[in-house]
Design a protein around this motif. Structure first.
Motif, PDB file in Angstrom:
ATOM      1  N   UNK A  83      69.343  48.359 -22.923  1.00 50.95           N
ATOM      2  CA  UNK A  83      69.800  49.433 -22.028  1.00 50.95           C
ATOM      3  C   UNK A  83      69.640  49.073 -20.562  1.00 50.95           C
ATOM      4  N   UNK A  84      68.555  48.375 -20.213  1.00 58.10           N
ATOM      5  CA  UNK A  84      68.340  48.014 -18.817  1.00 58.10           C
ATOM      6  C   UNK A  84      69.388  47.011 -18.343  1.00 58.10           C
ATOM      7  N   UNK A  85      69.649  45.994 -19.155  1.00 56.93           N
ATOM      8  CA  UNK A  85      70.641  44.985 -18.793  1.00 56.93           C
ATOM      9  C   UNK A  85      72.036  45.599 -18.747  1.00 56.93           C
ATOM     10  N   UNK A  86      72.373  46.421 -19.736  1.00 59.08           N
ATOM     11  CA  UNK A  86      73.709  47.013 -19.789  1.00 59.08           C
ATOM     12  C   UNK A  86      73.972  47.900 -18.578  1.00 59.08           C
ATOM     13  N   UNK A  87      72.995  48.700 -18.177  1.00 56.35           N
ATOM     14  CA  UNK A  87      73.210  49.579 -17.029  1.00 56.35           C
ATOM     15  C   UNK A  87      73.219  48.804 -15.718  1.00 56.35           C
ATOM     16  N   UNK A  88      72.500  47.695 -15.651  1.00 51.59           N
ATOM     17  CA  UNK A  88      72.596  46.839 -14.474  1.00 51.59           C
ATOM     18  C   UNK A  88      73.992  46.243 -14.366  1.00 51.59           C
ATOM     19  N   UNK A  89      74.542  45.792 -15.492  1.00 48.47           N
ATOM     20  CA  UNK A  89      75.911  45.286 -15.494  1.00 48.47           C
ATOM     21  C   UNK A  89      76.903  46.384 -15.119  1.00 48.47           C
TER      22      UNK A  89
END
Length: 528
Positions: free
Chosen positions: A210-216
């Motif tokens: 979730x952290x990586x996806x929302x950063x993207x």
């Protein structure tokens, strides 16, 4: 960006957030209060320049992406005809009418620049109108049309603006070449948007973080906008296409991604919208100083005339299109009602994109002409925001346009969907428990009964609104068993809700509400 400008923007951001917080507390439309606050303090604070690149390349992409991400692709598809007529037809019509009127008022102004002004002030910004409409219960179809118009009209206006400026610098207008530019910008924007949408969807399938996806997610609008603009395609359309595609597939992401994404984009919208509307008001002194060589009554007359033509041209187009749609559909079922047409006609508030385009006029324009174009843009933006924006709530109440029936239908659809999801969840529970070897012990039976009771309780609540660890020996603990079974049930329930959405038996807004409930429950399961 210089340190001085950075400090100015920081002060503006802090003040804008404070004003927006007050607006939320007292229940006033934040965009209007921010513009008024900017106008009031503009004469007594240092000038804060409105940098076109800052608006078009920093503020615009995430605002467009967030709006597209939160929009319903299925509802937009239902209103594609009125959205196209407004976002393309109305923009070109307004560009032509305003351009001709300005050329008559200012015969010394080159005709190409008059049309450039028409393109600058042609696209409305629906932020204020949608905010008021949602609060007062404007029908969903009207809101969808306004949102769809605001998503795509900037692309048409910016393309027309570039064509007009090209005619000014080149001296002639090639209709065939202009049409080719417009089609290339639109088709190129769609192609780049779809390509990036597929690429990011593929990447998200393999990320599961979730952290990586929302950063993207934060990088996507800038990547789409810059990729399209680098080949002279429409960055606006590319951003919107990516947002609509990924938003329609948000149910495929994990619950953590959805929960974090909702919070991230709400904060982003609140922050960026506060800044851009405050910047509009703060341009008062800069604009007034530029027309110091003109007579006050003369420029006031020009401003009133352009504002009136801008407002009237929208009404003429909306009612003409409404009449045409009624004739083509052989009835008024698919066309907006007269009350809804009035609402759509009055929801023409302009925004910061118009001002940014005016400030981006090339240096080859005479200072006198440039100052007049900027002044007429500013007065039109302020006039529509203050006149139409302040009277919009009263107009909605006066016409009695309401979404009460839609809200009842939503609750009914949600209750029916909860019932179907309950049955799917219980069926999944029966399958899972049937796969266990031997008879369940007393603790397991209690856990299974709790799961059944919880499912029934959620279903009953919807109708009321309408009127991983191990124990000794490697065995699952009751809490671990509960979490595992409940997670599988939640997934089965989600699949039912998505299927009903795809079958058009459940609206996207209702889907987001129930998905959020399931996501919060799964988040609690992970914390237990």
């Amino acid at each position: 960006m210089s340190p001085t400008l950075g400090l100015q923007l920081l002060v503006v951001a802090a003040g804008a957030v404070g004003v927006a917080a007050v607006a939320r507390r007292v229940g006033w439309p934040a965009p209007l209060l921010l513009v008024v606050a900017g106008l009031v303090v503009s004469p007594v604070v240092p000038a804060v320049p409105l940098e076109p690149e800052l608006v078009l390349f920093v503020f615009l992409p995430p605002l467009l992406y967030s709006a597209a991400l939160d929009s319903s692709y299925l509802r937009l598809r239902d209103v594609k005809r009125p959205v196209a007529l407004l976002s393309i037809g109305l923009v070109l019509f307004t560009t032509a009418v305003v351009g001709l009127v300005v050329h008559l008022l200012l015969p010394g102004l080159p005709l190409a620049l008059a049309f450039a002004l028409g393109a600058i002030i042609a696209p409305p910004d629906a932020v204020a109108a949608v905010a008021v409409g949602r609060r007062l219960g404007l029908p969903r179809r009207s809101l969808t049309i306004l949102i769809g118009e605001s998503l795509f009209n900037d692309a048409t206006a910016l393309t027309a603006y570039r064509v007009a400026l090209g005619a000014f610098t080149g001296g002639t207008v090639d209709l065939l070449d202009s049409t080719g530019q417009f089609l290339f910008a639109a088709v190129g924007g769609v192609a780049i948007g779809l390509a990036l949408a597929f690429a990011f969807a593929w990447l998200f399938e393999r990320t599961r973080d979730s952290l990586v996806e929302n950063t993207l997610m934060l990088l996507i609008p800038f990547a789409a906008f810059l990729a399209a603009e680098s080949v002279h395609a429409s960055g606006v359309i590319a951003v919107v296409i990516v947002g609509l595609y990924l938003g329609n597939r948000m149910h495929l992401r994990g619950y953590g991604t959805r929960l974090v994404s909702g919070a991230v984009w709400k904060v982003t919208d609140f922050f960026l919208e506060a800044i851009v509307f405050a910047l509009i008001g703060l341009q008062l002194v800069t604009v007034i100083e530029g027309i110091s060589g003109f007579g006050a009554w003369q420029v006031a007359g020009y401003a009133v005339a352009v504002l009136a033509v801008t407002i009237l041209s929208r009404f003429v187009w909306v009612f003409a299109v409404t009449s045409l749609m009624t004739v083509l559909s052989r009835g008024a079922r698919l066309a907006p009602t007269r009350q809804q047409s009035v609402i759509l006609g009055w929801a023409g508030m302009r925004g910061v994109v118009s001002l940014a385009a005016a400030f981006a006029l090339p240096p080859g324009i005479l200072p006198r002409d440039r100052a007049m174009l900027l002044f007429l843009t500013f007065t039109t933006v302020i006039g529509t925001l203050l006149i139409q924006g302040t009277t919009f709530p009263a107009l909605i109440r006066r016409l009695g346009v309401s979404s009460a029936q839609e809200q009842y239908e939503d609750r009914l659809a949600e209750a029916a969907a909860q019932q179907a999801a309950l049955e799917a969840g219980l069926a999944e529970l029966e399958r899972l428990t049937g796969e266990q070897e031997g008879e369940p012990d007393e603790i397991q039976r209690q856990v299974i009964e709790q799961l059944r009771e919880k499912s029934w309780r959620r279903s009953l609540t919807a109708w009321e609104r309408l009127g991983g660890g191990t124990g000794p020996g490697g065995a699952e603990t009751p809490s671990a068993l509960y979490r595992r079974l409940r997670r599988d049930m939640l997934q089965a329930e989600r699949e039912v809700f998505v299927r009903l959405r795809d079958e058009r038996r459940l609206d996207d807004e209702v889907l987001r509400e129930v998905m959020a409930e399931l996501d919060f429950e799964e988040a609690i399961l992970e914390r237990d």
